[in-house]
Write a protein that holds these residues in place. Sequence first.
Motif, PDB file in Angstrom:
ATOM      1  N   MET A   1       0.613  -1.422  -0.210  1.00 55.78           N
ATOM      2  CA  MET A   1       0.060  -0.016   0.406  1.00 55.78           C
ATOM      3  C   MET A   1       0.799   1.252  -0.169  1.00 55.78           C
ATOM      4  N   TYR A   2      -0.089   2.338  -0.885  1.00 60.29           N
ATOM      5  CA  TYR A   2       0.913   3.788  -0.616  1.00 60.29           C
ATOM      6  C   TYR A   2       2.785   3.815  -1.629  1.00 60.29           C
ATOM      7  N   LYS A   3       2.333   2.567  -1.933  1.00 57.88           N
ATOM      8  CA  LYS A   3       3.960   2.456  -3.031  1.00 57.88           C
ATOM      9  C   LYS A   3       3.852   3.794  -3.782  1.00 57.88           C
ATOM     10  N   ILE A   4       5.292   4.167  -4.123  1.00 58.46           N
ATOM     11  CA  ILE A   4       5.433   5.160  -5.263  1.00 58.46           C
ATOM     12  C   ILE A   4       5.780   4.487  -6.173  1.00 58.46           C
ATOM     13  N   LEU A   5       5.044   5.401  -6.985  1.00 56.83           N
ATOM     14  CA  LEU A   5       4.912   4.397  -8.424  1.00 56.83           C
ATOM     15  C   LEU A   5       6.207   5.207  -9.753  1.00 56.83           C
ATOM     16  N   LYS A   6       5.608   6.473  -9.338  1.00 57.67           N
ATOM     17  CA  LYS A   6       6.715   7.769  -9.728  1.00 57.67           C
ATOM     18  C   LYS A   6       7.208   8.481  -8.662  1.00 57.67           C
ATOM     19  N   LEU A  34      -3.732  15.685   2.497  1.00 56.85           N
ATOM     20  CA  LEU A  34      -3.103  14.662   3.231  1.00 56.85           C
ATOM     21  C   LEU A  34      -2.569  14.235   4.656  1.00 56.85           C
ATOM     22  N   ILE A  35      -2.251  13.812   4.562  1.00 58.49           N
ATOM     23  CA  ILE A  35      -1.548  13.237   6.213  1.00 58.49           C
ATOM     24  C   ILE A  35      -0.566  12.755   5.590  1.00 58.49           C
ATOM     25  N   VAL A  36       0.724  12.260   5.145  1.00 59.24           N
ATOM     26  CA  VAL A  36       2.009  11.759   5.424  1.00 59.24           C
ATOM     27  C   VAL A  36       2.538  10.762   6.099  1.00 59.24           C
ATOM     28  N   ARG A  37       3.137   9.900   6.614  1.00 61.15           N
ATOM     29  CA  ARG A  37       4.154   9.304   7.705  1.00 61.15           C
ATOM     30  C   ARG A  37       5.306   9.216   6.732  1.00 61.15           C
ATOM     31  N   SER A  38       6.366   9.118   6.314  1.00 63.29           N
ATOM     32  CA  SER A  38       7.168   7.912   5.463  1.00 63.29           C
ATOM     33  C   SER A  38       7.669   7.045   6.182  1.00 63.29           C
ATOM     34  N   HIS A  39       7.839   6.976   7.257  1.00 67.74           N
ATOM     35  CA  HIS A  39       8.207   5.782   8.030  1.00 67.74           C
ATOM     36  C   HIS A  39       7.941   5.599   9.714  1.00 67.74           C
ATOM     37  N   GLU A  40       7.704   4.901   9.847  1.00 68.76           N
ATOM     38  CA  GLU A  40       7.230   4.177  11.404  1.00 68.76           C
ATOM     39  C   GLU A  40       6.740   5.673  12.561  1.00 68.76           C
ATOM     40  N   ASP A  41       8.540   6.131  12.041  1.00 68.91           N
ATOM     41  CA  ASP A  41       8.782   7.163  13.681  1.00 68.91           C
ATOM     42  C   ASP A  41       8.357   8.378  13.434  1.00 68.91           C
ATOM     43  N   ALA A  42       8.213   8.635  11.561  1.00 70.34           N
ATOM     44  CA  ALA A  42       8.259  10.076  11.280  1.00 70.34           C
ATOM     45  C   ALA A  42       7.129  10.790  12.145  1.00 70.34           C
ATOM     46  N   GLU A  43       7.646  12.357  11.694  1.00 68.37           N
ATOM     47  CA  GLU A  43       6.331  12.728  11.944  1.00 68.37           C
ATOM     48  C   GLU A  43       5.267  13.373  10.476  1.00 68.37           C
ATOM     49  N   ARG A  44       3.848  13.454  11.449  1.00 75.36           N
ATOM     50  CA  ARG A  44       3.184  13.554  10.446  1.00 75.36           C
ATOM     51  C   ARG A  44       2.999  15.121   9.633  1.00 75.36           C
ATOM     52  N   ILE A  45       3.162  14.910   8.443  1.00 71.58           N
ATOM     53  CA  ILE A  45       3.267  16.105   7.195  1.00 71.58           C
ATOM     54  C   ILE A  45       2.068  15.737   5.937  1.00 71.58           C
ATOM     55  N   ASP A  80       9.835   2.443  -3.356  1.00 76.15           N
ATOM     56  CA  ASP A  80       8.822   2.295  -2.060  1.00 76.15           C
ATOM     57  C   ASP A  80       7.615   2.501  -1.613  1.00 76.15           C
ATOM     58  N   CYS A  81       7.498   2.387  -0.262  1.00 76.93           N
ATOM     59  CA  CYS A  81       6.314   3.263   0.550  1.00 76.93           C
ATOM     60  C   CYS A  81       6.253   3.675   0.924  1.00 76.93           C
ATOM     61  N   PHE A  82       5.077   4.301   1.723  1.00 76.98           N
ATOM     62  CA  PHE A  82       4.949   5.187   2.746  1.00 76.98           C
ATOM     63  C   PHE A  82       4.662   4.688   3.698  1.00 76.98           C
ATOM     64  N   HIS A  83       4.588   5.359   5.085  1.00 79.34           N
ATOM     65  CA  HIS A  83       3.873   4.748   5.814  1.00 79.34           C
ATOM     66  C   HIS A  83       2.442   4.309   5.759  1.00 79.34           C
TER      67      HIS A  83
END
Length: 293
Positions: A1-6, A34-45, A80-83
């Motif tokens: 899920m939330y895979k980066i295609l481009k 949207l609110i995204v988190r790149s990694h499990e411990d990342a801040e919400r952006i 890669d995928c967004f968390h």
Amino acid sequence: MYKILKKEELATNIFWMTVEAPRVAQACLPGQFLIVRSHEDAERIPLTICDYDREAGTIAIVYQPIGHSTQRINLLNEGDCFHDVVGPLGRPSELCEMDEEELKKMKILFVAGGVGTAPVYPQLKWLHEHGVDADAVQGAKTKDIVILEDLMGSVAGNLYITTDDGSYGRSGMVTQAISDLVTKEGKHYDRVIAIGPMIMMKFVCKLTQELGIPTIVSMNTIMVDGTGMCGACRLTVGGEVKFACVDGPEFDGFQVDFDQAMRRSRIYKTEEGRKMLKELEGDTHHGGCGNCN
Ligand code: NAD
Ligand code: FES
């Protein structure tokens, strides 16, 4: 899920990502974020949705890796995928709720400043798909950082590019182009929608107030957590306290207290400043998490 295609660098340090997010793509409308988190411990952006494809189940974001969290987003690459990705959030542009026949009668001018072009594109595209070709003025400091020109040109009635240094398109800031279009080139607009740096939106509103053109602005730029809990996006609109992430992000630009929003945004950057604002603003510091006090 939330895979980066481009992933593509649109201009120096400005990136586009197409991300797999079928449920968001199905439900989102222009103006939402949207609110995204790149990694499990990342801040919400919080990031505005720049494009979406309901059939392909994808959304697109544009970001500048400036702070720690956006730099971590930029570590991700195609495959890669967004968390996690949460959305769509915020209220859609009021254009989406207007009667289509009324919209077709209106002459709309979008004003896109720098990276603020990203949230303007889906609104222009939505209008184009509904048979309304709005004009757009798109400003950048210099030619090398004009982004999304082809996409903007494909959905705008007329696209007027400006550069502050005159290296491409019209010379000067967006306000010069608006003034020229209306006062010298006989253009008439019923509505302006301005999205970009706060200082740009302030001066666009000053001008459009003189020209008598109602103007909507987007206050995405001051959001931090995007959920009404941090108090970063508090602003005064028509004398009332509002929160960009909960009540906006779009507001009547003539009612926004830009000077206060810019001053507050500077103060909010430091821990000391955040403490001071919390004390000063008391119960109205947060935007409606419902868990305070
Ligand atoms: P920038 O500073 O290069 O400015 C873009 C254009 O805005 C300029 O070319 C000029 O035409 C106009 N402008 C700037 N100052 C002006 C003034 N005083 N009077 C009239 N016009 C003026 O833009 P940038 O560096 O790409 O901006 C990034 C900013 O945009 C960040 O602060 C970001 O947070 C904000 N942003 C806002 C939104 C939003 O929803 N409002 C969305 C994305 C980015
Ligand atoms: Fe935190 Fe709105 S972004 S309260």
